[in-house]
Design a protein around this motif. Sequence first.
Motif, PDB file in Angstrom:
ATOM      1  N   GLU A  64     135.513  10.531 -28.506  1.00 20.66           N
ATOM      2  CA  GLU A  64     134.052  12.085 -29.012  1.00 20.66           C
ATOM      3  C   GLU A  64     134.643  13.190 -28.942  1.00 20.66           C
ATOM      4  OE1 GLU A  64     131.359  10.623 -30.631  1.00 20.66           O
ATOM      5  OE2 GLU A  64     131.524   9.202 -29.515  1.00 20.66           O
ATOM      6  N   ALA A  65     136.333  13.053 -27.935  1.00 19.60           N
ATOM      7  CA  ALA A  65     136.958  14.865 -27.951  1.00 19.60           C
ATOM      8  C   ALA A  65     137.598  14.225 -30.076  1.00 19.60           C
ATOM      9  CB  ALA A  65     137.623  14.949 -27.026  1.00 19.60           C
ATOM     10  N   ALA A  66     137.957  13.790 -29.842  1.00 19.96           N
ATOM     11  CA  ALA A  66     138.128  12.900 -31.060  1.00 19.96           C
ATOM     12  C   ALA A  66     138.028  13.744 -32.201  1.00 19.96           C
ATOM     13  CB  ALA A  66     139.612  12.060 -30.924  1.00 19.96           C
ATOM     14  N   LYS A  67     136.545  13.104 -32.181  1.00 14.48           N
ATOM     15  CA  LYS A  67     135.795  13.565 -33.116  1.00 14.48           C
ATOM     16  C   LYS A  67     135.115  14.702 -33.328  1.00 14.48           C
ATOM     17  CE  LYS A  67     133.721   8.970 -33.524  1.00 14.48           C
ATOM     18  NZ  LYS A  67     131.997   8.000 -33.139  1.00 14.48           N
ATOM     19  N   ALA A  68     134.691  15.643 -32.850  1.00 17.17           N
ATOM     20  CA  ALA A  68     135.255  16.961 -32.535  1.00 17.17           C
ATOM     21  C   ALA A  68     136.797  17.819 -32.518  1.00 17.17           C
ATOM     22  CB  ALA A  68     134.603  17.340 -31.485  1.00 17.17           C
ATOM     23  N   ILE A  69     137.256  17.395 -32.658  1.00 19.54           N
ATOM     24  CA  ILE A  69     138.657  17.976 -32.971  1.00 19.54           C
ATOM     25  C   ILE A  69     139.589  17.670 -34.490  1.00 19.54           C
ATOM     26  CG2 ILE A  69     141.094  18.502 -32.576  1.00 19.54           C
ATOM     27  CD1 ILE A  69     141.324  17.342 -30.079  1.00 19.54           C
ATOM     28  N   ALA A  70     138.658  16.596 -35.022  1.00 16.57           N
ATOM     29  CA  ALA A  70     138.984  15.786 -36.463  1.00 16.57           C
ATOM     30  C   ALA A  70     138.254  17.007 -37.132  1.00 16.57           C
ATOM     31  CB  ALA A  70     138.908  14.456 -37.044  1.00 16.57           C
ATOM     32  N   ARG A  93     143.336   1.109 -24.054  1.00 13.48           N
ATOM     33  CA  ARG A  93     143.610   1.010 -25.545  1.00 13.48           C
ATOM     34  C   ARG A  93     142.728   0.711 -26.974  1.00 13.48           C
ATOM     35  NH1 ARG A  93     148.402  -3.566 -25.939  1.00 13.48           N
ATOM     36  NH2 ARG A  93     149.783  -1.620 -24.264  1.00 13.48           N
ATOM     37  N   SER A  94     141.644  -0.022 -26.222  1.00 16.58           N
ATOM     38  CA  SER A  94     140.101   0.128 -27.789  1.00 16.58           C
ATOM     39  C   SER A  94     140.238   1.321 -27.668  1.00 16.58           C
ATOM     40  CB  SER A  94     139.748  -0.503 -27.234  1.00 16.58           C
ATOM     41  OG  SER A  94     138.698   0.507 -25.442  1.00 16.58           O
ATOM     42  N   GLU A  95     140.265   3.043 -27.143  1.00 20.96           N
ATOM     43  CA  GLU A  95     139.945   3.921 -27.580  1.00 20.96           C
ATOM     44  C   GLU A  95     140.631   4.938 -28.259  1.00 20.96           C
ATOM     45  OE1 GLU A  95     138.502   6.706 -24.193  1.00 20.96           O
ATOM     46  OE2 GLU A  95     139.240   5.252 -22.917  1.00 20.96           O
ATOM     47  N   ILE A  96     142.251   4.393 -28.539  1.00 19.20           N
ATOM     48  CA  ILE A  96     143.007   5.128 -29.505  1.00 19.20           C
ATOM     49  C   ILE A  96     142.918   4.416 -30.344  1.00 19.20           C
ATOM     50  CG2 ILE A  96     145.674   5.263 -29.340  1.00 19.20           C
ATOM     51  CD1 ILE A  96     146.183   4.977 -26.391  1.00 19.20           C
ATOM     52  N   PRO A  97     142.854   3.530 -31.285  1.00 27.32           N
ATOM     53  CA  PRO A  97     142.668   3.785 -33.200  1.00 27.32           C
ATOM     54  C   PRO A  97     141.338   4.492 -33.717  1.00 27.32           C
ATOM     55  CG  PRO A  97     143.065   1.291 -31.657  1.00 27.32           C
ATOM     56  CD  PRO A  97     143.157   2.491 -30.332  1.00 27.32           C
ATOM     57  N   PRO A  98     140.022   4.625 -32.688  1.00 29.02           N
ATOM     58  CA  PRO A  98     139.090   5.301 -33.095  1.00 29.02           C
ATOM     59  C   PRO A  98     139.220   6.820 -33.378  1.00 29.02           C
ATOM     60  CG  PRO A  98     138.256   3.986 -31.158  1.00 29.02           C
ATOM     61  CD  PRO A  98     139.251   3.403 -31.197  1.00 29.02           C
ATOM     62  N   ALA A  99     140.086   7.190 -32.490  1.00 30.56           N
ATOM     63  CA  ALA A  99     140.164   8.551 -31.909  1.00 30.56           C
ATOM     64  C   ALA A  99     141.228   8.943 -33.007  1.00 30.56           C
ATOM     65  CB  ALA A  99     140.608   8.546 -30.813  1.00 30.56           C
ATOM     66  N   VAL A 129     148.831   0.792 -34.199  1.00 34.86           N
ATOM     67  CA  VAL A 129     149.265   1.367 -35.899  1.00 34.86           C
ATOM     68  C   VAL A 129     148.336   1.340 -36.906  1.00 34.86           C
ATOM     69  CG1 VAL A 129     150.995   0.500 -37.139  1.00 34.86           C
ATOM     70  CG2 VAL A 129     151.426   0.543 -34.724  1.00 34.86           C
ATOM     71  N   ARG A 130     147.281   0.449 -36.825  1.00 32.62           N
ATOM     72  CA  ARG A 130     146.113   0.470 -37.865  1.00 32.62           C
ATOM     73  C   ARG A 130     145.948   1.542 -38.093  1.00 32.62           C
ATOM     74  NH1 ARG A 130     146.662  -3.919 -40.682  1.00 32.62           N
ATOM     75  NH2 ARG A 130     146.380  -5.911 -40.433  1.00 32.62           N
ATOM     76  N   GLY A 131     145.428   2.473 -36.284  1.00 32.05           N
ATOM     77  CA  GLY A 131     144.440   3.588 -36.429  1.00 32.05           C
ATOM     78  C   GLY A 131     145.356   5.150 -37.056  1.00 32.05           C
ATOM     79  N   PHE A 132     146.785   5.009 -37.549  1.00 28.48           N
ATOM     80  CA  PHE A 132     146.941   5.659 -38.364  1.00 28.48           C
ATOM     81  C   PHE A 132     147.481   5.050 -39.313  1.00 28.48           C
ATOM     82  CE2 PHE A 132     150.396   4.693 -35.257  1.00 28.48           C
ATOM     83  CZ  PHE A 132     151.376   4.487 -36.688  1.00 28.48           C
TER      84      PHE A 132
END
Length: 584
Positions: A64-70, A93-99, A129-132
């Motif tokens: 959620e914090a990543a979405k706000a920064i994004a 680890r599951s939190e990192i890709p969506p962030a 790696v899928r996250g970026f």
Amino acid sequence: MASEDISQLADSLAKTKVGGGELSFKGRSLKLNTAQDAEEVVQEIDSFEGLQALRLEGNTVGVEAAKAIAKVLEKKPDLKRCHWSDMFTGRLRSEIPPALISLGDALITAGAQLTELDLSDNAFGPDGVRGFEALLKSPTCYTLQELKLNNCGMGIGGGKILAAALTECHKKSTVFGKPLALRVFVAGRNRLENDGATALAEAFRLIGTLEEVHMPQNGINHTGITALAEAFKVNPLLKVINLNDNTFTDKGGIAMAEALKILRQVEHINFGDCLVRSKGALAIGGALKEGLHKIKELNLSFCEIKRDAAISLAEAVEDKSELEKLDLNGNNLGEEGCEHIQEILDGYNMSSVLASLSDDEGDDDDDEEDDDDEEEEEDDDEEDGEDEDEEDDDEEEEEEGDEGEDNEQEKPKKFPTQESTPPAAPRPPVDASTFLNFPSPEKLLRMGPRRSAIIDQTDVADTDKVVQAFLQIASVYRDDEEVKTAVEETIDELMKKAFSSSVFQPSMFITSLLVRMGLLKSEEKIKATPHLYGPLLSLNHIVQQNYFQKCLVPILLAFISKPNHALESQAQARHILMQTLHKL
């Protein structure tokens, strides 16, 4: 108590704004779980005009914090450099890709043109790696010059995804008229192994603009090394090649030497702990004689290089006027070999370039035993699933067979010790003193049941001796299951003995250990251990054992949590230990 101390430390850090269009939250230990937690960060980003670089290292950012920064980054088209290493401490680890997806999509929306992306020390694994991946394929990364993914646990799968994304980025950017011109690639400690390295090598061949490649500690052996060597040949601007702590053997060493003959700009080579051996070293020496006129540093330490090959290397640097360091420590030179090399360099007025030879393993004249060891190494590679060229194997066997026929009658004279030691005999076991003086994974494994002698030699009444023994054992920790088990079993024996003794002082042990790990200052001048990966993961093991006193956990947590330069390069191991300590 520890959390309060850390908060006070964070509050005392410098202001976030620095020059050059850079906004930094580095090392603030901010715990940003929700959009509300990230509000201050968002406001500072929003109010920063002309934002070109954003540092988020040393914090922990939730989805959620990543979405706000994004959301606010969507309005920052001038952003060029993303320093986002070590920003998911304590996260699943599951939190990192969506962030990462949120942050990457924001950069794409903003139309940013990145030149640097640093996601090192984030333990996101292959899925991360899928996250970026989409970001790397987008126009935002057509201008990318530096990609840093050190210590992320990508594995083979992540390496292949990364290679495919870079390949697509290059193809798309070429059509766009500005081909991807990546200069710096960093991906150490990622367990890429042969398949991951080979996939990346194909991308490197396509890119062709690399100046620095750092891929240490990836479990790559000669198949992957050969693929990388071929890729390096078409990257003529290469200046830095760091493949420390992989496994070349002579095949990889020879392949890399062929690449070095072509490359004209190379300044720094780090093949330390790469098992280059004498044949590989001789080939690299040949490359030195033919070129590498800009070489400044050559590291071939701990590579099982024998005296004659090392001497050839020393002779090959005669005209290398820019050479600043030649590291041949930890090989098999012997006292005479060390002196001979020093004399050669003295004769060239280059004595100052030679690194210390204090860890030399001694001269080993049993060349036939070394050949047997190399054959065993190659057999091991085949058992691990590597596809070997049968024709090459046949040629090697034929060559060795011919050599055996030529020398069969002379062997008793040339190798008098072979009568009592058959060529196929296993290497003799290692004693405790040999291991403690020069620790290595191979020595620990060769000790077998004799590992208990290490504990017998350690006086638990002497805290420093216990700490030193712990660190020497932990220093050889590897992700390889056999080595890992040997390390943990040996450390368990040591610490069980220590904690069960009435003369052992646990709190003093922890204090002394923190000092020697460089996490606590001491009035005495004590040299800190340079590599913390093994000690951190060994600590992670012992704190979970019944013998460990749980009252020591808060002390460890306080120091492991603090921002510390010594821990920056070991974010993954630090993250694992911190998670365990929090649970306890």
